[in-house]
Design an enzyme around this catalytic site. Sequence first.
Site, PDB file in Angstrom:
ATOM      1  N   GLY A  18       0.166  -9.416  -0.497  1.00  0.00           N
ATOM      2  CA  GLY A  18       0.340  -8.403  -1.534  1.00  0.00           C
ATOM      3  C   GLY A  18      -0.973  -8.102  -2.211  1.00  0.00           C
ATOM      4  O   GLY A  18      -1.821  -7.370  -1.684  1.00  0.00           O
ATOM      5  N   GLY A  19      -1.191  -8.698  -3.382  1.00  0.00           N
ATOM      6  CA  GLY A  19      -2.360  -8.405  -4.206  1.00  0.00           C
ATOM      7  C   GLY A  19      -3.686  -8.403  -3.448  1.00  0.00           C
ATOM      8  O   GLY A  19      -4.512  -7.499  -3.617  1.00  0.00           O
ATOM      9  N   GLY A  70       2.843 -13.130  -6.143  1.00  0.00           N
ATOM     10  CA  GLY A  70       2.130 -12.551  -7.283  1.00  0.00           C
ATOM     11  C   GLY A  70       1.845 -13.544  -8.389  1.00  0.00           C
ATOM     12  O   GLY A  70       1.474 -13.157  -9.497  1.00  0.00           O
ATOM     13  N   GLU A 125       8.901 -15.768   2.234  1.00  0.00           N
ATOM     14  CA  GLU A 125       8.176 -15.481   0.986  1.00  0.00           C
ATOM     15  C   GLU A 125       8.904 -16.145  -0.185  1.00  0.00           C
ATOM     16  O   GLU A 125       9.826 -15.545  -0.759  1.00  0.00           O
ATOM     17  CB  GLU A 125       8.118 -13.963   0.759  1.00  0.00           C
ATOM     18  CG  GLU A 125       7.340 -13.219   1.806  1.00  0.00           C
ATOM     19  CD  GLU A 125       6.696 -11.977   1.201  1.00  0.00           C
ATOM     20  OE1 GLU A 125       5.468 -11.891   1.245  1.00  0.00           O
ATOM     21  OE2 GLU A 125       7.413 -11.124   0.667  1.00  0.00           O
ATOM     22  N   ASN A 171       0.783  -5.486   2.031  1.00  0.00           N
ATOM     23  CA  ASN A 171       1.804  -4.751   1.279  1.00  0.00           C
ATOM     24  C   ASN A 171       1.136  -4.207   0.014  1.00  0.00           C
ATOM     25  O   ASN A 171       0.874  -4.957  -0.919  1.00  0.00           O
ATOM     26  CB  ASN A 171       2.949  -5.720   0.922  1.00  0.00           C
ATOM     27  CG  ASN A 171       3.978  -5.079   0.006  1.00  0.00           C
ATOM     28  OD1 ASN A 171       3.983  -3.864  -0.188  1.00  0.00           O
ATOM     29  ND2 ASN A 171       4.852  -5.904  -0.552  1.00  0.00           N
ATOM     30  N   TRP A 172       0.856  -2.914   0.037  1.00  0.00           N
ATOM     31  CA  TRP A 172       0.114  -2.317  -1.086  1.00  0.00           C
ATOM     32  C   TRP A 172       1.010  -2.052  -2.300  1.00  0.00           C
ATOM     33  O   TRP A 172       0.526  -1.620  -3.337  1.00  0.00           O
ATOM     34  CB  TRP A 172      -0.563  -1.010  -0.633  1.00  0.00           C
ATOM     35  CG  TRP A 172      -1.614  -1.205   0.420  1.00  0.00           C
ATOM     36  CD1 TRP A 172      -2.022  -2.390   0.988  1.00  0.00           C
ATOM     37  CD2 TRP A 172      -2.405  -0.177   1.050  1.00  0.00           C
ATOM     38  NE1 TRP A 172      -3.007  -2.163   1.919  1.00  0.00           N
ATOM     39  CE2 TRP A 172      -3.265  -0.818   1.981  1.00  0.00           C
ATOM     40  CE3 TRP A 172      -2.465   1.213   0.921  1.00  0.00           C
ATOM     41  CZ2 TRP A 172      -4.169  -0.108   2.774  1.00  0.00           C
ATOM     42  CZ3 TRP A 172      -3.361   1.915   1.711  1.00  0.00           C
ATOM     43  CH2 TRP A 172      -4.209   1.257   2.626  1.00  0.00           C
ATOM     44  N   LYS A 173       2.284  -2.249  -2.123  1.00  0.00           N
ATOM     45  CA  LYS A 173       3.264  -2.030  -3.212  1.00  0.00           C
ATOM     46  C   LYS A 173       3.047  -0.656  -3.848  1.00  0.00           C
ATOM     47  O   LYS A 173       2.716   0.293  -3.148  1.00  0.00           O
ATOM     48  CB  LYS A 173       3.191  -3.166  -4.236  1.00  0.00           C
ATOM     49  CG  LYS A 173       3.329  -4.545  -3.593  1.00  0.00           C
ATOM     50  CD  LYS A 173       3.615  -5.642  -4.574  1.00  0.00           C
ATOM     51  CE  LYS A 173       3.531  -6.986  -3.865  1.00  0.00           C
ATOM     52  NZ  LYS A 173       4.011  -8.096  -4.658  1.00  0.00           N
ATOM     53  N   GLU A 204      11.120  -8.311  -4.270  1.00  0.00           N
ATOM     54  CA  GLU A 204      11.182  -7.333  -5.373  1.00  0.00           C
ATOM     55  C   GLU A 204      12.357  -6.379  -5.175  1.00  0.00           C
ATOM     56  O   GLU A 204      12.963  -5.900  -6.139  1.00  0.00           O
ATOM     57  CB  GLU A 204       9.843  -6.587  -5.481  1.00  0.00           C
ATOM     58  CG  GLU A 204       8.773  -7.495  -6.091  1.00  0.00           C
ATOM     59  CD  GLU A 204       7.362  -7.253  -5.602  1.00  0.00           C
ATOM     60  OE1 GLU A 204       7.066  -6.161  -5.086  1.00  0.00           O
ATOM     61  OE2 GLU A 204       6.536  -8.189  -5.730  1.00  0.00           O
ATOM     62  N   SER A 218       0.969 -15.194  -2.597  1.00  0.00           N
ATOM     63  CA  SER A 218      -0.366 -15.563  -3.094  1.00  0.00           C
ATOM     64  C   SER A 218      -1.323 -16.004  -1.991  1.00  0.00           C
ATOM     65  O   SER A 218      -2.093 -16.959  -2.159  1.00  0.00           O
ATOM     66  CB  SER A 218      -0.250 -16.640  -4.180  1.00  0.00           C
ATOM     67  OG  SER A 218       0.448 -16.124  -5.297  1.00  0.00           O
ATOM     68  N   HIS A 274      12.394  -7.416   0.811  1.00  0.00           N
ATOM     69  CA  HIS A 274      11.330  -8.019  -0.001  1.00  0.00           C
ATOM     70  C   HIS A 274      11.957  -8.524  -1.305  1.00  0.00           C
ATOM     71  O   HIS A 274      12.887  -7.914  -1.832  1.00  0.00           O
ATOM     72  CB  HIS A 274      10.244  -6.977  -0.287  1.00  0.00           C
ATOM     73  CG  HIS A 274       9.040  -7.558  -0.949  1.00  0.00           C
ATOM     74  ND1 HIS A 274       9.000  -7.830  -2.296  1.00  0.00           N
ATOM     75  CD2 HIS A 274       7.838  -7.954  -0.448  1.00  0.00           C
ATOM     76  CE1 HIS A 274       7.822  -8.358  -2.596  1.00  0.00           C
ATOM     77  NE2 HIS A 274       7.099  -8.446  -1.495  1.00  0.00           N
TER      78      HIS A 274
HETATM   79  C1  PEP Z   1       4.183  -9.716  -1.330  1.00  0.00           C
HETATM   80  O1  PEP Z   1       4.321  -8.793  -2.097  1.00  0.00           O
HETATM   81  O2  PEP Z   1       4.824  -9.719  -0.279  1.00  0.00           O
HETATM   82  C2  PEP Z   1       3.284 -10.801  -1.691  1.00  0.00           C
HETATM   83  C3  PEP Z   1       3.269 -11.846  -0.924  1.00  0.00           C
HETATM   84  O3  PEP Z   1       2.498 -10.638  -2.807  1.00  0.00           O
HETATM   85  P1  PEP Z   1       1.228 -11.545  -3.249  1.00  0.00           P
HETATM   86  O4  PEP Z   1       0.397 -11.760  -2.020  1.00  0.00           O
HETATM   87  O5  PEP Z   1       0.546 -10.744  -4.276  1.00  0.00           O
HETATM   88  O6  PEP Z   1       1.780 -12.831  -3.744  1.00  0.00           O
END
Ligand code: PEP
Length: 259
Positions: free
Chosen positions: A234-235, A173, A167, A9-11, A97, A213, A95
């Site tokens: 994500g990151g 994050g 999640e 997920n490049w957000k 967010e 994470s 998600h």
């Molecule tokens: C996400 O945005 O779905 C996520 C899991 O982010 P991260 O891996 O950065 O925690």
Amino acid sequence: MRTPLVVGNWKMHGGIAEARVLATAIREGLKRPRGVEVAVCPPYTSLAAVAEVLSGSPIAWGGQNCHWEDKGAFTGEIAPGMLAELGCRYVLLGHSERRHTFRETDEEINRKVVAALRHGMRPVLCVGETDEERRQGLTFTVVEGQLRAGWSGLSPEDLARCVLAYEPVWAIGTGANATPAQAAEVHGYLRGLVSEVASKELAQSTRILYGGSVKPDNAQALTQEPDIDGVLVGGASLQAPGFITIAKKSAARSGASKE
Ligand code: PEP
């Protein structure tokens, strides 16, 4: 039989040029992934470029959200058909967010799930509790409510095309991933729920990803858990080498699917 799925997920990161570079590096690093499926979800403006780079490769792509209507006066939104037209196989829905920053409700998320399915895409429904909810012992209650509402009214055929992602909000994050045991406990609960909401067969075939994470050094321990069928990243999905490592470490060990 469940082939692990790893989704990046490049957000809201990067423009078209960066997306091309990242997608190309992932394509080159995962020419013939064994025992794992991989997908990336770039920002909308980069979807066409990423589709061009990944077309003909084993890597799929998807959207990060979509509206439930096919068209209309919804300034700033994206219709499910627009994503499908760009070849999106997956779309992330619900998600954290979206739920927390943009106040999306379970009812809206359900309408989006229905719309994504109507357009031939596979919705990745995200569920997860906040830190406070976990402290209050509400984890199962929260994820159960989100799953039941998000999947409300779906036919068995539709359910067979759905993916789930657990999640925990406190792990997204933050650098503080759920431990494999913490994640496995919730995944087991969710699989039991799928059995109740849909069927035993569906519970065996539904992929339930973990997100929060995930990094190259924790992916293997998480995905070794029998009920964790891949990861939503994500990151760490923004750096090709790390993402490629995560995909390889999430592959079913023998190259076979999980049962
Ligand atoms: C996400 O945005 O779905 C996520 C899991 O982010 P991260 O891996 O950065 O925690």
